[in-house]
Write an enzyme that holds these catalytic residues in place. Structure first.
Site, PDB file in Angstrom:
ATOM      1  CG  ASP A  21      -2.060   0.973   1.110  1.00 49.51           C
ATOM      2  OD1 ASP A  21      -2.309   1.487  -0.003  1.00 49.51           O
ATOM      3  OD2 ASP A  21      -2.720   1.247   2.136  1.00 49.51           O
ATOM      4  CG  ASN A  23       2.059   1.392  -5.143  1.00 54.22           C
ATOM      5  OD1 ASN A  23       2.875   1.215  -4.256  1.00 54.22           O
ATOM      6  ND2 ASN A  23       1.661   0.426  -5.948  1.00 54.22           N
ATOM      7  CD1 TRP A  26       7.309   6.449  -2.567  1.00 52.85           C
ATOM      8  CD2 TRP A  26       7.008   6.777  -4.764  1.00 52.85           C
ATOM      9  NE1 TRP A  26       8.539   6.443  -3.156  1.00 52.85           N
ATOM     10  CE2 TRP A  26       8.392   6.652  -4.514  1.00 52.85           C
ATOM     11  CE3 TRP A  26       6.589   6.992  -6.077  1.00 52.85           C
ATOM     12  CZ2 TRP A  26       9.348   6.721  -5.520  1.00 52.85           C
ATOM     13  CZ3 TRP A  26       7.545   7.082  -7.090  1.00 52.85           C
ATOM     14  CH2 TRP A  26       8.902   6.940  -6.801  1.00 52.85           C
ATOM     15  CG  HIS A  38       0.178   1.753  -9.401  1.00 55.54           C
ATOM     16  ND1 HIS A  38      -0.085   1.448  -8.081  1.00 55.54           N
ATOM     17  CD2 HIS A  38      -0.924   2.403  -9.860  1.00 55.54           C
ATOM     18  CE1 HIS A  38      -1.290   1.911  -7.759  1.00 55.54           C
ATOM     19  NE2 HIS A  38      -1.820   2.492  -8.817  1.00 55.54           N
ATOM     20  CD1 TRP A  70     -12.269  -6.138 -10.367  1.00 57.61           C
ATOM     21  CD2 TRP A  70     -11.312  -5.316 -12.220  1.00 57.61           C
ATOM     22  NE1 TRP A  70     -11.533  -7.148 -10.944  1.00 57.61           N
ATOM     23  CE2 TRP A  70     -10.937  -6.672 -12.087  1.00 57.61           C
ATOM     24  CE3 TRP A  70     -10.835  -4.588 -13.310  1.00 57.61           C
ATOM     25  CZ2 TRP A  70     -10.101  -7.314 -12.999  1.00 57.61           C
ATOM     26  CZ3 TRP A  70      -9.997  -5.231 -14.219  1.00 57.61           C
ATOM     27  CH2 TRP A  70      -9.637  -6.578 -14.059  1.00 57.61           C
ATOM     28  CG  LEU A 132       9.219 -17.332  -2.949  1.00 58.84           C
ATOM     29  CD1 LEU A 132       8.815 -17.322  -1.474  1.00 58.84           C
ATOM     30  CD2 LEU A 132       9.705 -15.939  -3.360  1.00 58.84           C
ATOM     31  CD  GLU A 208       2.081 -13.013  16.040  1.00 59.97           C
ATOM     32  OE1 GLU A 208       2.038 -11.834  16.429  1.00 59.97           O
ATOM     33  OE2 GLU A 208       1.622 -13.968  16.699  1.00 59.97           O
TER      34      GLU A 208
END
Ligand code: FPP
Length: 249
Positions: A21, A23, A26, A38, A70, A132, A208
């Site tokens: 969160d 973007n 910023w 983004h 959307w 990963l 957590e």
């Protein structure tokens, strides 16, 4: 000792989920369009993915586009979709190099065709990687996921494949988009907001929560390590008392 050096491998979470969160803010701070935020968020995606892969974390789930997103202005939605396509295309090589498998959760059918195609091709190409698993939540919301799960489960009950008395949390988890994945032990949200925003509501029952003031485009490996160190120093009780944990009861 650096933050990274303080991390204990055995105490790392297997699954970390992130609400990326900040973007827009910023970009606004720099007097530029939201889309610029983004675009710069991609660097943070790369950093966190690389850090998670290097540390041997099994799953990293990123909230990249919610069902509610959307409703943003069309130009922002279009820009986010193009960014997804170009990022997946440009990063596939790096995912291969780092043994990362790409996976996605969410309503894939609602994504534009070119996003679906790029996603499918990258998922196929990386499917045999064993490091990963990078999970992109795309056109995802938790309530949508739960409703889908309930519909599918109700269908199986109706067909006689599932007996109502057999329904428990384990069986229900098998109907979620995240089936076969462990629940996230740690959920990180950036940008100083304290909300869950319809993300993995079922799966974060015992997670957590870690909130960082850093705006997503500025989020770097060091910030990720700080979140992991904080996690490592918490006592996870799962409803038990501290004394029970000490006695390992
Ligand atoms: C939230 O910031 C961010 C998003 C809705 C999109 C996240 C997308 C990226 C980081 C880029 C592409 C991602 C991948 C996986 C390639 P916001 O716009 O809500 O920020 P604000 O709250 O400051 O307005």
């Amino acid at each position: 000792m650096s933050v990274k050096e303080q991390l204990i491998t055995e105490k790392l979470p297997r699954h970390v989920a992130v609400i990326m969160d900040g973007n827009g803010r910023w970009a606004r701070q720099r007097g530029t369009a939201r889309v610029f935020g983004h675009k710069n968020g991609v660097k943070a995606v790369r950093e966190v993915t690389e850090a998670a892969a290097e540390l041997g974390i099994d799953y990293l789930t990123l909230y990249a586009f919610s069902t509610e997103n959307w409703n943003r202005p069309k130009n922002e939605v279009d820009a986010l979709m193009s960014l997804l396509v170009s990022t997946i295309a440009s990063e596939t090589k790096t995912l291969m190099k780092n043994n990362v498998k790409l996976f996605s959760i969410g309503c894939k059918e609602s994504l534009p065709n070119n996003v679906q195609e790029k996603l499918a091709s990258c998922m196929k190409q990386t499917s045999t990687n064993t490091g990963l698993t990078l999970v992109l939540a795309l056109s995802y919301s938790s309530r949508w996921e739960i409703i889908q799960a309930v519909k599918n489960l109700a269908g199986d009950v109706k067909k006689g494949d599932v007996d109502i008395s057999d329904i428990d949390s384990n069986l229900f988890s098998g109907y979620m988009e995240t089936r076969n994945m462990p629940d996230p032990e740690l959920l990180i949200r950036t940008s100083g907001e304290f909300r869950i925003s319809n993300f993995l509501l079922w799966q974060i029952a015992y997670s957590e929560l870690y909130f960082s003031d850093v705006l997503w485009p500025d989020f770097r490996k060091e910030h990720f390590y700080e979140a992991l160190l904080d996690f490592q120093n918490r006592e996870r009780r799962f409803g038990k008392t501290s004394d029970q944990l000490i006695l390992n009861k």
